[in-house]
Structure formats: C-alpha cells, structure tokens
Design a protein around this motif. Sequence first.
Motif, PDB file in Angstrom:
ATOM      1  N   CYS A  34       1.084  -1.183   0.123  1.00 31.37           N
ATOM      2  CA  CYS A  34       0.220  -0.175   0.063  1.00 31.37           C
ATOM      3  C   CYS A  34       0.943   0.856   0.271  1.00 31.37           C
ATOM      4  O   CYS A  34       1.679   1.786   0.478  1.00 31.37           O
ATOM      5  N   ARG A  38      -1.819   5.717   2.226  1.00 25.33           N
ATOM      6  CA  ARG A  38      -2.583   5.168   1.091  1.00 25.33           C
ATOM      7  C   ARG A  38      -3.020   6.020   0.523  1.00 25.33           C
ATOM      8  O   ARG A  38      -3.992   6.615  -0.246  1.00 25.33           O
ATOM      9  N   HIS A  84      -2.647   1.449  -3.920  1.00 21.96           N
ATOM     10  CA  HIS A  84      -1.619   0.037  -3.856  1.00 21.96           C
ATOM     11  C   HIS A  84      -1.711  -1.026  -5.063  1.00 21.96           C
ATOM     12  O   HIS A  84      -2.289  -0.634  -6.037  1.00 21.96           O
TER      13      HIS A  84
END
Length: 203
Positions: A34, A38, A84
Amino acid sequence: MGAHDAQFTDLHRRSIRLRDYDYSQGGAYFVTICAHHRACLFGDVIGDGVELNTLGCIVEDEWLRTPAIRPQVTLDAYVIMPNHFHAVLFIDGDRAHPVRAYCNTPLHKNTPADHVPSLRSPSQTIGAIVRGFKGAATAKINRRRLTPGDPVWQRNYYEHIIRGDDDLGRIRAYIALNPRHWALDRENPAAHKKRLPNGSLMD
C-alpha cells in the motif's frame, strides 16, 4: 458484496506470515503493498481498468524488472491500483541456491566445529524481493517529483502463501476484478466518505 469479494476483503490487510516458514523456498505467493498514508499516487480507475500516471508507470516498470534482478522469480497476475498494488509471483526453489553460513552467523553451541550449515540467502526471500522493489520504485518516484527522502510506501506489506490451483485461480480473479470493485474498496478514500440524502458524497 459477493462471497468471492468477502473472501478477499481482508486478505491484504493483515500480515499472515507463518512462524519458521522459509519464504525463499519454491512456491507461489500473493503480495499486497500500500502507498504511504494510502495516498492515491499511481493513477485513476476508469471503468473496469486503471489508467496509470507517470508514477504508476514507474511502479509497473520496476515490478517487471524483478525477474531480471532475481532470476528465481517468475511474475504472474498483478494490478496497480491508485494507492496499492497486488501481485502473484512464483519462486523457483531449484534456482534459489542455498549458501553457506555468513561470516557473522553463530553456530549452535552443540554443533560440531567442522559443520558448515546451508542457509537461504536473505536476498532470495519474499521480504527481500518486496524491499528491493519498493526501494527502487521509491528512488525513481522521488527523483521524478523532486521529493528526495519522502516515503512512497507503507513500511509493512502483506503476503499470502498460495495453496494449490484453486487458491491461485481465486486470487487471479480477485486481481483481475479489483478495478471494477474500486468504488467499494476499503483502500478507496471516497468509500469512507459519508453520503448525503441525495446520494452525493460529503467532502
């Protein structure tokens, strides 16, 4: 959300490393990495696909270079999402050659003095493969955006040892369908926003 989706919803959100498991041995692995915080750095989901931006293309190029750097690795299905990355890779145990003990590796106190153990090189493990990929992609991304030293990835990553053809088939399908399910993906920042009565997203 269907049963298939539910099966993999949390698969990449928790470390499932097995104690005493040799992650350099031959086999198939599913990994998820990830982006830092994020953040959506790598592109946008358009329809059922992902349109990679320049940073996403760097990530893809670096991943595809992996077998050239580590010949024991074969790449399989992968997808780069906005924040991701999912991938399947195979390690060929016959090509992940064992090496002798490193100079600073202590032997067990009961080990005969003339015994030299055979160990897997740390450079051949899943962890080393992921670290090498993340490091190379980070360096190129930061050169591109003129942000030396900035993190690109979360420190940890997630892996799953693939157990047989059925497991592999389910994971390949999950990867292929990941862009289609982006609107409901927990990694999608928009999925966490509250909706107003008219159905629009609250900022």
